[in-house]
Design a protein around this motif. Structure first.
Motif, PDB file in Angstrom:
ATOM      1  N   SER A 214       0.833  -1.199   0.000  1.00  0.00           N
ATOM      2  CA  SER A 214       0.000   0.000   0.000  1.00  0.00           C
ATOM      3  C   SER A 214       0.866   1.247   0.000  1.00  0.00           C
ATOM      4  CB  SER A 214      -0.919   0.005   1.227  1.00  0.00           C
ATOM      5  OG  SER A 214      -0.171   0.297   2.393  1.00  0.00           O
ATOM      6  N   PHE A 215       0.301   2.356  -0.500  1.00  0.00           N
ATOM      7  CA  PHE A 215       1.049   3.609  -0.563  1.00  0.00           C
ATOM      8  C   PHE A 215       1.474   4.060   0.828  1.00  0.00           C
ATOM      9  CE2 PHE A 215       0.747   8.245   0.021  1.00  0.00           C
ATOM     10  CZ  PHE A 215       1.892   8.605  -0.677  1.00  0.00           C
ATOM     11  N   TRP A 216       0.570   3.964   1.806  1.00  0.00           N
ATOM     12  CA  TRP A 216       0.882   4.474   3.144  1.00  0.00           C
ATOM     13  C   TRP A 216       1.981   3.652   3.804  1.00  0.00           C
ATOM     14  CZ3 TRP A 216      -0.482   9.159   3.695  1.00  0.00           C
ATOM     15  CH2 TRP A 216      -1.633   9.635   3.066  1.00  0.00           C
ATOM     16  N   HIS A 217       1.986   2.355   3.524  1.00  0.00           N
ATOM     17  CA  HIS A 217       3.060   1.516   4.068  1.00  0.00           C
ATOM     18  C   HIS A 217       4.385   1.886   3.421  1.00  0.00           C
ATOM     19  CE1 HIS A 217       5.525  -2.096   4.718  1.00  0.00           C
ATOM     20  NE2 HIS A 217       4.800  -2.243   5.826  1.00  0.00           N
ATOM     21  N   LYS A 218       4.354   2.107   2.103  1.00  0.00           N
ATOM     22  CA  LYS A 218       5.577   2.510   1.406  1.00  0.00           C
ATOM     23  C   LYS A 218       6.061   3.873   1.894  1.00  0.00           C
ATOM     24  CE  LYS A 218       3.953   1.908  -2.808  1.00  0.00           C
ATOM     25  NZ  LYS A 218       3.908   1.860  -4.296  1.00  0.00           N
ATOM     26  N   LEU A 219       5.113   4.813   2.073  1.00  0.00           N
ATOM     27  CA  LEU A 219       5.488   6.147   2.527  1.00  0.00           C
ATOM     28  C   LEU A 219       6.146   6.082   3.907  1.00  0.00           C
ATOM     29  CD1 LEU A 219       5.469   9.196   2.081  1.00  0.00           C
ATOM     30  CD2 LEU A 219       3.177   9.257   3.124  1.00  0.00           C
ATOM     31  N   ALA A 220       5.592   5.249   4.780  1.00  0.00           N
ATOM     32  CA  ALA A 220       6.179   5.096   6.120  1.00  0.00           C
ATOM     33  C   ALA A 220       7.591   4.517   6.025  1.00  0.00           C
ATOM     34  CB  ALA A 220       5.286   4.211   6.983  1.00  0.00           C
TER      35      ALA A 220
ATOM     36  N   THR B  11       9.953   7.190   4.505  1.00  0.00           N
ATOM     37  CA  THR B  11      10.199   8.294   5.438  1.00  0.00           C
ATOM     38  C   THR B  11      11.100   7.850   6.581  1.00  0.00           C
ATOM     39  OG1 THR B  11       8.031   9.229   4.892  1.00  0.00           O
ATOM     40  CG2 THR B  11       9.099  10.037   6.886  1.00  0.00           C
TER      41      THR B  11
ATOM     42  N   GLU C 127       5.195  11.814  -4.939  1.00  0.00           N
ATOM     43  CA  GLU C 127       5.090  10.955  -3.758  1.00  0.00           C
ATOM     44  C   GLU C 127       6.355  11.026  -2.900  1.00  0.00           C
ATOM     45  OE1 GLU C 127       4.230   7.011  -5.033  1.00  0.00           O
ATOM     46  OE2 GLU C 127       2.151   7.445  -5.599  1.00  0.00           O
TER      47      GLU C 127
END
Length: 487
Positions: free
Chosen positions: A283-289, A292, A457
């Motif tokens: 998922s995008f949010w998992h990748k973003l975490a 980061t 992103e």
């Protein structure tokens, strides 16, 4: 029965706790996709695997493989012969494999397709000028050529190709592979290098100029791997041998560029278009975490090192003299080196290579100058009368420094640390070029796909992170600086 269960349980635990096999890939769509396919094959075989996307060009990946920073990566036989083994001779698969063994590297059998280099043009322009072969370019020296940076420097690249065909074009620029297609479509360039399995050739209605003088060797896709890699991982990679053809690879590349998702394209290899619960990937949010967190690790650890080293060097430099001038000169010179060049200079050195520590070392060196300079200038600006008063009080030199001089210079020092932190957060995006991760990953992937949304992103979170760092230091300024020294 109990013994068998214990053995199976121990094997399962061993697989879960073992270091993952790291698959590298180059910075173009097909390599990303093959890296994802390899990761999936290993995972299905029970081998923990990680894919470091878009690590750079051939030499970067080869050095990473030899230095054990990665365990395997997709490569091409023509590239191996020309760029790694440094020979212009056509080598058989056996000759290539025997030569690689000397480096502790193995090679699978070909995957089943030949992805040769090619020169491409807009179809309408080629037909208007009557261009069908590379030799035909001799008649049109006015054409603008856009070449990828790696192809410009390769032994089987632009310069040897130009000499082989006697081409006289002078308008030659270096350009990113994916951006080159956009430049070609817009008419900014007339000819570019391409890979024969690029989906964008058909998508953009381009024509491939025939290699009529047979310059390019065969570029059969294979996987290179470390011979010391675990046997089940090697066996899993070998299952990919002969399972591709050119049409299938073009289809996977097209899926990656259509969906902007390499995982989904790799999924197509296994399911031939059938629906799958794995299609969506991470998922995008998992990748973003994940991006980061790694970005903060790189910037934070390098900043900590810069503070630990920079403040003492700044104190020493504040005393002036030849040594102080040398310290400031060194930090200033490092700051003038382009960040990408600094990474490239560190990679071949012992201990560094293609690794996270190389990225941290480069960021550390970049962060030194503001801290050293501000510490030195803050201490030098302390009035002579105050220094004389400290001596008159009978304080020891250490006490003078810790209780008077450093508090007096604290605002300048903190300002230098803040500048260094902001620089590190921005520069850390380049760490993705050597597989160190961070918010540079989506930026590089977006550049490869020519997808502005994917670039943003990474770019937007990096900018937000820089602002948060700025605000955090503004708060520290109020919390740590003595009230009488605040502006």
């Amino acid at each position: 029965m109990k013994l068998t269960f214990a053995i199976l349980f121990a094997a399962a635990v061993s697989n879960l706790t073992a270091d993952p096999v790291v698959i590298g890939s180059k910075k173009f769509t097909e390599s990303y996709v093959l890296g994802e396919v390899a990761k999936r094959v290993l995972t299905r075989a029970g081998v923990p695997a990680e894919h470091r996307q878009g690590m750079g060009g051939t030499i970067i990946l080869w050095q990473a493989l030899r230095g054990a920073q990665i365990g395997a990566y997709p490569e091409y036989t023509g590239t191996i012969a020309q760029e790694i083994l440094k020979t212009d001779r056509q080598l058989s698969i056996k000759e290539v494999r025997d030569a690689l063994i000397k480096f502790g590297v193995g090679m699978t059998e070909p995957l089943g397709f030949n992805n040769t280099y090619a020169l491409v043009m807009r179809r309408g322009e080629a037909q208007r000028l009557g261009l069908r072969t590379i030799s035909d370019l001799q008649r049109h020296p006015e054409l603008k050529i856009g070449i990828t940076h790696e192809f410009l420097a390769r032994r089987d690249g632009w310069q040897p190709l130009r000499e082989h065909y006697g081409l006289a074009q002078q308008k030659v620029i270096g350009i990113d592979h994916a951006l080159g297609y956009a430049a070609l479509a817009e008419g900014s360039i007339d000819v570019k290098d391409a890979y024969s399995t690029d989906a964008k050739i058909a998508e953009n209605d381009l024509i491939t100029l025939e290699d009529d003088l047979g310059f390019f060797p065969k570029y059969e896709a294979v996987f290179l791997f470390r011979i010391s890699m675990r046997e089940d991982a090697i066996a899993a990679l070998r299952r990919l041998e002969g399972t591709f053809d050119e049409a299938r690879m073009v289809r996977l590349n097209a899926e990656a560029e259509r969906t902007k998702n390499y995982t989904r394209a790799a999924n197509l290899y296994f399911h031939d278009g059938a629906a799958s619960p794995l299609t969506a990937g991470e998922s995008f949010w998992h990748k973003l975490a994940r991006w980061t967190l790694r970005h903060l690790e790189l910037a934070g650890f390098s900043l900590l090192l810069a503070v630990i080293v920079g403040i003492p060097l700044g104190i020493f430099a504040s005393r002036g003299g030849a040594a102080g001038q040398a310290i400031l000169a060194f930090a200033s010179i490092v700051q003038t080196i382009p960040s990408l060049a600094l990474l490239a200079l560190l990679v071949p050195l012992p201990f560094f290579g293609i690794s996270t520590r190389t990225a941290i070392a480069a960021l550390f060196l970049y962060g030194l100058l503001p801290i050293i300079r501000n510490t030195a200038s803050g201490l030098q600006d302390i009035p002579r009368s105050l220094r004389e008063s400290a001596i008159a009080l009978g304080l020891s030199p250490i006490a003078q420094l810790c209780r008077i001089y450093l508090p007096m210079a604290s605002r300048s020092i903190l300002s230098g640390i803040k500048t260094s932190a902001v620089i590190n957060v921005g520069t850390a995006t380049l760490a993705a070029l050597i597989g160190a991760g961070g918010l540079g990953e989506p930026i590089l992937s977006g550049l490869n796909l020519n997808d502005h949304a994917t670039i943003l992103e990474g770019a937007i979170p990096a900018a937000v992170l820089a602002l948060i760092v700025q605000w955090s230091f503004d708060w520290l300024d109020r919390a740590l600086i003595p009230r009488g020294l605040r502006l």
